[in-house]
Motif scaffolding. Structure first.
Motif, PDB file in Angstrom:
ATOM      1  N   MET A  72       0.845  -1.191   0.000  1.00 52.10           N
ATOM      2  CA  MET A  72       0.000   0.000   0.000  1.00 52.10           C
ATOM      3  C   MET A  72       0.883   1.244   0.000  1.00 52.10           C
ATOM      4  N   GLU A  73       0.728   2.080  -0.998  1.00 51.11           N
ATOM      5  CA  GLU A  73       1.520   3.281  -1.133  1.00 51.11           C
ATOM      6  C   GLU A  73       0.798   4.457  -0.466  1.00 51.11           C
ATOM      7  N   VAL A  74       1.550   5.218   0.331  1.00 53.26           N
ATOM      8  CA  VAL A  74       0.989   6.382   1.012  1.00 53.26           C
ATOM      9  C   VAL A  74       1.138   7.588   0.093  1.00 53.26           C
ATOM     10  N   LYS A  75       0.067   8.306  -0.104  1.00 53.13           N
ATOM     11  CA  LYS A  75       0.085   9.496  -0.955  1.00 53.13           C
ATOM     12  C   LYS A  75       0.470  10.711  -0.113  1.00 53.13           C
ATOM     13  N   ILE A  76       1.544  11.368  -0.513  1.00 53.34           N
ATOM     14  CA  ILE A  76       2.005  12.564   0.187  1.00 53.34           C
ATOM     15  C   ILE A  76       1.477  13.774  -0.571  1.00 53.34           C
ATOM     16  N   THR A  77       0.601  14.523   0.090  1.00 49.86           N
ATOM     17  CA  THR A  77      -0.014  15.677  -0.560  1.00 49.86           C
ATOM     18  C   THR A  77       0.459  17.007   0.020  1.00 49.86           C
ATOM     19  N   SER A  78       1.156  16.935   1.148  1.00 55.39           N
ATOM     20  CA  SER A  78       1.606  18.141   1.837  1.00 55.39           C
ATOM     21  C   SER A  78       2.891  17.832   2.595  1.00 55.39           C
ATOM     22  N   HIS A  79       3.662  18.858   2.879  1.00 59.65           N
ATOM     23  CA  HIS A  79       4.861  18.665   3.699  1.00 59.65           C
ATOM     24  C   HIS A  79       4.498  18.101   5.075  1.00 59.65           C
ATOM     25  N   LYS A  80       3.263  18.348   5.499  1.00 58.41           N
ATOM     26  CA  LYS A  80       2.810  17.858   6.804  1.00 58.41           C
ATOM     27  C   LYS A  80       2.649  16.336   6.830  1.00 58.41           C
TER      28      LYS A  80
ATOM     29  N   LEU B 244       5.000  14.383   5.698  1.00 55.74           N
ATOM     30  CA  LEU B 244       6.358  13.842   5.796  1.00 55.74           C
ATOM     31  C   LEU B 244       6.757  13.626   7.251  1.00 55.74           C
ATOM     32  N   LYS B 245       7.204  12.427   7.565  1.00 58.13           N
ATOM     33  CA  LYS B 245       7.645  12.109   8.925  1.00 58.13           C
ATOM     34  C   LYS B 245       8.813  13.009   9.346  1.00 58.13           C
ATOM     35  N   VAL B 246       9.708  13.314   8.416  1.00 63.23           N
ATOM     36  CA  VAL B 246      10.855  14.157   8.748  1.00 63.23           C
ATOM     37  C   VAL B 246      10.406  15.568   9.150  1.00 63.23           C
ATOM     38  N   TRP B 247       9.355  16.072   8.524  1.00 60.50           N
ATOM     39  CA  TRP B 247       8.824  17.386   8.908  1.00 60.50           C
ATOM     40  C   TRP B 247       8.221  17.308  10.317  1.00 60.50           C
ATOM     41  N   LYS B 248       7.448  16.256  10.575  1.00 61.36           N
ATOM     42  CA  LYS B 248       6.824  16.082  11.891  1.00 61.36           C
ATOM     43  C   LYS B 248       7.873  15.980  12.991  1.00 61.36           C
ATOM     44  N   GLU B 249       8.926  15.210  12.738  1.00 62.39           N
ATOM     45  CA  GLU B 249       9.992  15.056  13.737  1.00 62.39           C
ATOM     46  C   GLU B 249      10.751  16.358  13.948  1.00 62.39           C
ATOM     47  N   SER B 250      10.942  17.121  12.891  1.00 60.25           N
ATOM     48  CA  SER B 250      11.644  18.397  13.046  1.00 60.25           C
ATOM     49  C   SER B 250      10.789  19.416  13.800  1.00 60.25           C
ATOM     50  N   MET B 251       9.483  19.310  13.699  1.00 59.28           N
ATOM     51  CA  MET B 251       8.602  20.182  14.493  1.00 59.28           C
ATOM     52  C   MET B 251       8.698  19.828  15.985  1.00 59.28           C
TER      53      MET B 251
ATOM     54  N   PRO C 266      12.259  22.542   9.759  1.00 59.92           N
ATOM     55  CA  PRO C 266      10.939  22.246   9.172  1.00 59.92           C
ATOM     56  C   PRO C 266      10.500  23.300   8.160  1.00 59.92           C
ATOM     57  N   SER C 267      10.953  24.533   8.338  1.00 61.15           N
ATOM     58  CA  SER C 267      10.580  25.597   7.395  1.00 61.15           C
ATOM     59  C   SER C 267      11.126  25.326   6.000  1.00 61.15           C
ATOM     60  N   ASN C 268      12.381  24.902   5.922  1.00 62.68           N
ATOM     61  CA  ASN C 268      12.976  24.615   4.619  1.00 62.68           C
ATOM     62  C   ASN C 268      12.408  23.355   3.992  1.00 62.68           C
ATOM     63  N   ILE C 269      12.061  22.380   4.815  1.00 59.77           N
ATOM     64  CA  ILE C 269      11.388  21.184   4.286  1.00 59.77           C
ATOM     65  C   ILE C 269      10.061  21.603   3.657  1.00 59.77           C
ATOM     66  N   ALA C 270       9.309  22.430   4.360  1.00 57.49           N
ATOM     67  CA  ALA C 270       8.005  22.891   3.865  1.00 57.49           C
ATOM     68  C   ALA C 270       8.161  23.722   2.598  1.00 57.49           C
TER      69      ALA C 270
ATOM     70  N   LYS D 260      20.321  13.567  15.147  1.00 58.89           N
ATOM     71  CA  LYS D 260      20.892  12.502  14.321  1.00 58.89           C
ATOM     72  C   LYS D 260      19.803  11.724  13.589  1.00 58.89           C
ATOM     73  N   PHE D 261      18.692  11.461  14.282  1.00 59.14           N
ATOM     74  CA  PHE D 261      17.559  10.751  13.695  1.00 59.14           C
ATOM     75  C   PHE D 261      16.991  11.537  12.509  1.00 59.14           C
ATOM     76  N   ILE D 262      16.822  12.832  12.687  1.00 61.98           N
ATOM     77  CA  ILE D 262      16.308  13.682  11.616  1.00 61.98           C
ATOM     78  C   ILE D 262      17.311  13.750  10.466  1.00 61.98           C
ATOM     79  N   ARG D 263      18.601  13.814  10.789  1.00 59.48           N
ATOM     80  CA  ARG D 263      19.632  13.840   9.750  1.00 59.48           C
ATOM     81  C   ARG D 263      19.556  12.589   8.872  1.00 59.48           C
ATOM     82  N   VAL D 264      19.379  11.442   9.499  1.00 57.72           N
ATOM     83  CA  VAL D 264      19.264  10.191   8.738  1.00 57.72           C
ATOM     84  C   VAL D 264      18.030  10.234   7.841  1.00 57.72           C
ATOM     85  N   MET D 265      16.901  10.681   8.380  1.00 61.23           N
ATOM     86  CA  MET D 265      15.676  10.753   7.575  1.00 61.23           C
ATOM     87  C   MET D 265      15.843  11.716   6.403  1.00 61.23           C
ATOM     88  N   LEU D 266      16.430  12.885   6.664  1.00 64.73           N
ATOM     89  CA  LEU D 266      16.648  13.858   5.591  1.00 64.73           C
ATOM     90  C   LEU D 266      17.574  13.294   4.525  1.00 64.73           C
TER      91      LEU D 266
END
Length: 122
Positions: A1-9, A11-18, A51-55, A104-110
């Motif tokens: 099952m593929e997850v459709k990404i429609t917004s930066h919100k 993205l798990k990396v955006w959520k973790e950076s918040m 998170p701002s630059n990811i968005a 470090k966790f966010i760095r790996v995800m990015l």
């Protein structure tokens, strides 16, 4: 099952950076008043930049621009890590291991996101 990404919100990396931004604000509230205009705003700006630059990158047209903003977020993350280390050396905070591990966790995800975008067929 593929997850459709429609917004930066989406993205798990955006959520973790918040979450990281919240942790940074909590941490810097305990810094001495003498750092209110120097290190505290610098640390907070770096954390907000991730998170701002990811968005912003996600809102751009095309992978080239997205990658540019993801690399900026990665740079801000490294800058933040350095500033947290400085704060620790100045004894403004005791145990930084949780925040460093989160960075470090966010760095790996990015890095993985960057790699997957680079390897994506045009």
């Amino acid at each position: 099952m593929e997850v459709k990404i429609t917004s930066h919100k989406d993205l798990k990396v955006w959520k973790e950076s918040m979450i990281l931004v919240e942790k940074i604000y909590d941490l810097t509230r305990t810094f001495p008043d003498e750092e209110k205009y120097v290190l505290v705003p610098q640390i907070r700006r770096c954390s907000i930049s991730v998170p701002s630059n990811i968005a912003e990158g996600f809102a751009r047209k095309g992978n080239k621009e997205l990658l540019q903003f993801l690399f900026i977020a990665l740079g801000s993350l490294s800058e933040l890590e350095t500033q947290i280390e400085i704060a620790s050396r100045l004894r403004y905070c005791k145990d930084i291991s949780e925040i460093i591990n989160h960075i470090k966790f966010i760095r790996v995800m990015l890095s993985r996101l960057i790699t997957s975008i680079k390897n994506k067929p045009s």
